[in-house]
Every structure is written in structure tokens, then in C-alpha cells.
Design a protein around this motif. Structure first.
Motif, PDB file in Angstrom:
ATOM      1  N   GLN A 246       0.825  -1.211   0.000  1.00  0.00           N
ATOM      2  CA  GLN A 246       0.000   0.000   0.000  1.00  0.00           C
ATOM      3  C   GLN A 246       0.861   1.264   0.000  1.00  0.00           C
ATOM      4  O   GLN A 246       0.516   2.256  -0.649  1.00  0.00           O
ATOM      5  N   THR A 247       1.982   1.223   0.702  1.00  0.00           N
ATOM      6  CA  THR A 247       2.896   2.364   0.715  1.00  0.00           C
ATOM      7  C   THR A 247       3.470   2.616  -0.670  1.00  0.00           C
ATOM      8  O   THR A 247       3.498   3.758  -1.151  1.00  0.00           O
ATOM      9  N   LEU A 248       3.902   1.543  -1.336  1.00  0.00           N
ATOM     10  CA  LEU A 248       4.428   1.689  -2.696  1.00  0.00           C
ATOM     11  C   LEU A 248       3.342   2.161  -3.658  1.00  0.00           C
ATOM     12  O   LEU A 248       3.604   2.974  -4.549  1.00  0.00           O
ATOM     13  N   LEU A 249       2.133   1.666  -3.483  1.00  0.00           N
ATOM     14  CA  LEU A 249       1.036   2.082  -4.350  1.00  0.00           C
ATOM     15  C   LEU A 249       0.685   3.557  -4.161  1.00  0.00           C
ATOM     16  O   LEU A 249       0.302   4.239  -5.114  1.00  0.00           O
ATOM     17  N   LYS A 250       0.820   4.068  -2.938  1.00  0.00           N
ATOM     18  CA  LYS A 250       0.581   5.499  -2.706  1.00  0.00           C
ATOM     19  C   LYS A 250       1.616   6.335  -3.454  1.00  0.00           C
ATOM     20  O   LYS A 250       1.281   7.346  -4.072  1.00  0.00           O
TER      21      LYS A 250
ATOM     22  N   GLN B  31       1.415   8.860 -10.894  1.00  0.00           N
ATOM     23  CA  GLN B  31       0.373   8.780 -11.926  1.00  0.00           C
ATOM     24  C   GLN B  31      -0.449  10.063 -12.016  1.00  0.00           C
ATOM     25  O   GLN B  31      -0.911  10.431 -13.085  1.00  0.00           O
ATOM     26  N   LYS B  32      -0.615  10.741 -10.880  1.00  0.00           N
ATOM     27  CA  LYS B  32      -1.401  11.979 -10.858  1.00  0.00           C
ATOM     28  C   LYS B  32      -0.558  13.222 -11.113  1.00  0.00           C
ATOM     29  O   LYS B  32      -1.086  14.329 -11.152  1.00  0.00           O
ATOM     30  N   SER B  33       0.731  13.066 -11.294  1.00  0.00           N
ATOM     31  CA  SER B  33       1.637  14.209 -11.392  1.00  0.00           C
ATOM     32  C   SER B  33       1.461  15.037 -12.651  1.00  0.00           C
ATOM     33  O   SER B  33       1.861  16.189 -12.691  1.00  0.00           O
ATOM     34  N   GLY B  34       0.915  14.460 -13.683  1.00  0.00           N
ATOM     35  CA  GLY B  34       0.794  15.176 -14.944  1.00  0.00           C
ATOM     36  C   GLY B  34       1.948  14.913 -15.896  1.00  0.00           C
ATOM     37  O   GLY B  34       1.942  15.395 -17.029  1.00  0.00           O
ATOM     38  N   LEU B  35       2.963  14.163 -15.447  1.00  0.00           N
ATOM     39  CA  LEU B  35       4.041  13.790 -16.361  1.00  0.00           C
ATOM     40  C   LEU B  35       3.477  12.899 -17.460  1.00  0.00           C
ATOM     41  O   LEU B  35       2.550  12.113 -17.229  1.00  0.00           O
ATOM     42  N   ASP B  36       4.033  13.031 -18.650  1.00  0.00           N
ATOM     43  CA  ASP B  36       3.633  12.186 -19.766  1.00  0.00           C
ATOM     44  C   ASP B  36       3.850  10.717 -19.389  1.00  0.00           C
ATOM     45  O   ASP B  36       4.942  10.337 -18.953  1.00  0.00           O
ATOM     46  N   GLN B  37       2.822   9.903 -19.537  1.00  0.00           N
ATOM     47  CA  GLN B  37       2.899   8.507 -19.098  1.00  0.00           C
ATOM     48  C   GLN B  37       3.886   7.671 -19.912  1.00  0.00           C
ATOM     49  O   GLN B  37       4.491   6.748 -19.386  1.00  0.00           O
ATOM     50  N   LYS B  38       4.059   8.000 -21.178  1.00  0.00           N
ATOM     51  CA  LYS B  38       5.077   7.291 -21.959  1.00  0.00           C
ATOM     52  C   LYS B  38       6.468   7.612 -21.427  1.00  0.00           C
ATOM     53  O   LYS B  38       7.325   6.734 -21.355  1.00  0.00           O
ATOM     54  N   LEU B  39       6.689   8.862 -21.048  1.00  0.00           N
ATOM     55  CA  LEU B  39       7.974   9.241 -20.448  1.00  0.00           C
ATOM     56  C   LEU B  39       8.178   8.513 -19.127  1.00  0.00           C
ATOM     57  O   LEU B  39       9.270   8.007 -18.849  1.00  0.00           O
ATOM     58  N   VAL B  40       7.140   8.429 -18.325  1.00  0.00           N
ATOM     59  CA  VAL B  40       7.243   7.709 -17.049  1.00  0.00           C
ATOM     60  C   VAL B  40       7.623   6.251 -17.304  1.00  0.00           C
ATOM     61  O   VAL B  40       8.464   5.686 -16.597  1.00  0.00           O
ATOM     62  N   GLU B  41       7.048   5.637 -18.332  1.00  0.00           N
ATOM     63  CA  GLU B  41       7.418   4.252 -18.649  1.00  0.00           C
ATOM     64  C   GLU B  41       8.875   4.150 -19.088  1.00  0.00           C
ATOM     65  O   GLU B  41       9.572   3.204 -18.715  1.00  0.00           O
TER      66      GLU B  41
END
Length: 153
Positions: free
Chosen positions: A16-20, A26-36
């Protein structure tokens, strides 16, 4: 290979800590492809087969190209990454290997050309998150292969 222990069952609170932390990213607004890309590159550096398997599958599901995935470990020599992605990948490597040389001023300056202060912090959080996941997966012996990505929008 066999998993050493299932940390998710042994310590649900750790999951749960890691998921938080993951939720923050995920909510940061960074491009999700960049995050990957950050997740994959960090996992390559750390040698986390489970996470490389997971995040290359997720990246493909998001439409990432095979060519960019195959060349990620040689991103400096490959012309397929934008200037902002290159800055984020340089930061990813510096933060992941922080004991080598910290985060050099030139990497900070280049990254800040493309990312504002809040985005810079979000990048660090994304890098830290995958480093935590890598360390948990490697330490507990998570085995790659069975992960299937959720459908992406």
C-alpha cells in the motif's frame, strides 16, 4: 527461478505504501510514456528483470515503438528520443546511480530547460518510485513473465 517470498501477502502495508507513491506519480501530470521510459531505464540499470518485463509491456500497450524500447539502454547514441526525454533519462541515470556522482549541475540545468520546478520534483518522485519497486522485486525474487498490462486508454 522461484519467488523468495510474496511481500504483498507478508506485508500488505508495504504494498500500500508503494502504491501510494505510484499514485502520486500517476497523478503528477508527467507524460505517461515518459514515465514508462524512466521505469524501464531505471530497471535496466538496477537489473530488475521483473520490472523490465512489466514496463516494456505497459509501454507497448501505450503505443511505444519497439525501436525506442530496444535502444533505450543506448539512448545517447540513438536519434529517436526528444530533447526533453534525453534530459529526463540523464536525470534518471544520475538519481538511480546517485552514489557515483550525485546529480551533476549540468544534468540539473538541462533538465530544468524542459521541466519546471514542480515537474522536476515529479521526475525525481517517478525515479524514486521505480527504484523502490526494483529493490522490492529484486530482494524478494519476483520472477518475470506472467505480467499482463491493463488496457490503456
Amino acid at each position: 527461478m522461484e519467488i523468495r517470498l510474496d511481500y504483498m501477502k507478508v506485508s500488505p502495508d508495504s504494498l500500500q505504501t508503494l502504491l501510494k507513491l505510484e499514485g502520486y506519480v500517476q497523478k503528477s501530470g508527467l507524460d505517461q510514456k515518459l514515465v514508462e521510459l524512466i521505469k524501464i531505464r531505471t530497471s535496466q540499470i538496477n537489473g530488475c528483470a521483473f520490472c523490465i518485463d512489466m514496463h516494456t509491456k505497459d509501454a507497448r500497450a501505450m503505443g511505444e515503438t519497439e525501436q525506442r524500447l530496444y535502444l533505450l539502454n543506448a539512448w545517447r547514441e540513438a536519434p529517436f528520443y526528444t530533447k526533453s526525454e534525453r534530459a529526463a533519462l540523464a536525470l534518471t541515470e544520475a538519481v538511480t546511480k546517485i552514489s557515483d556522482a550525485g546529480v551533476p549541475e549540468d544534468i540539473y540545468e538541462v533538465t530544468r530547460r524542459y521541466f519546471d520546478e514542480e515537474q522536476f520534483v515529479d521526475l525525481i518522485m517517478a525515479i524514486n518510485a521505480i527504484n523502490c519497486w526494483n529493490r522490492m522485486a529484486i530482494s524478494t525474487g519476483m520472477v518475470p513473465g506472467d505480467y499482463q498490462p491493463a488496457a490503456h486508454k
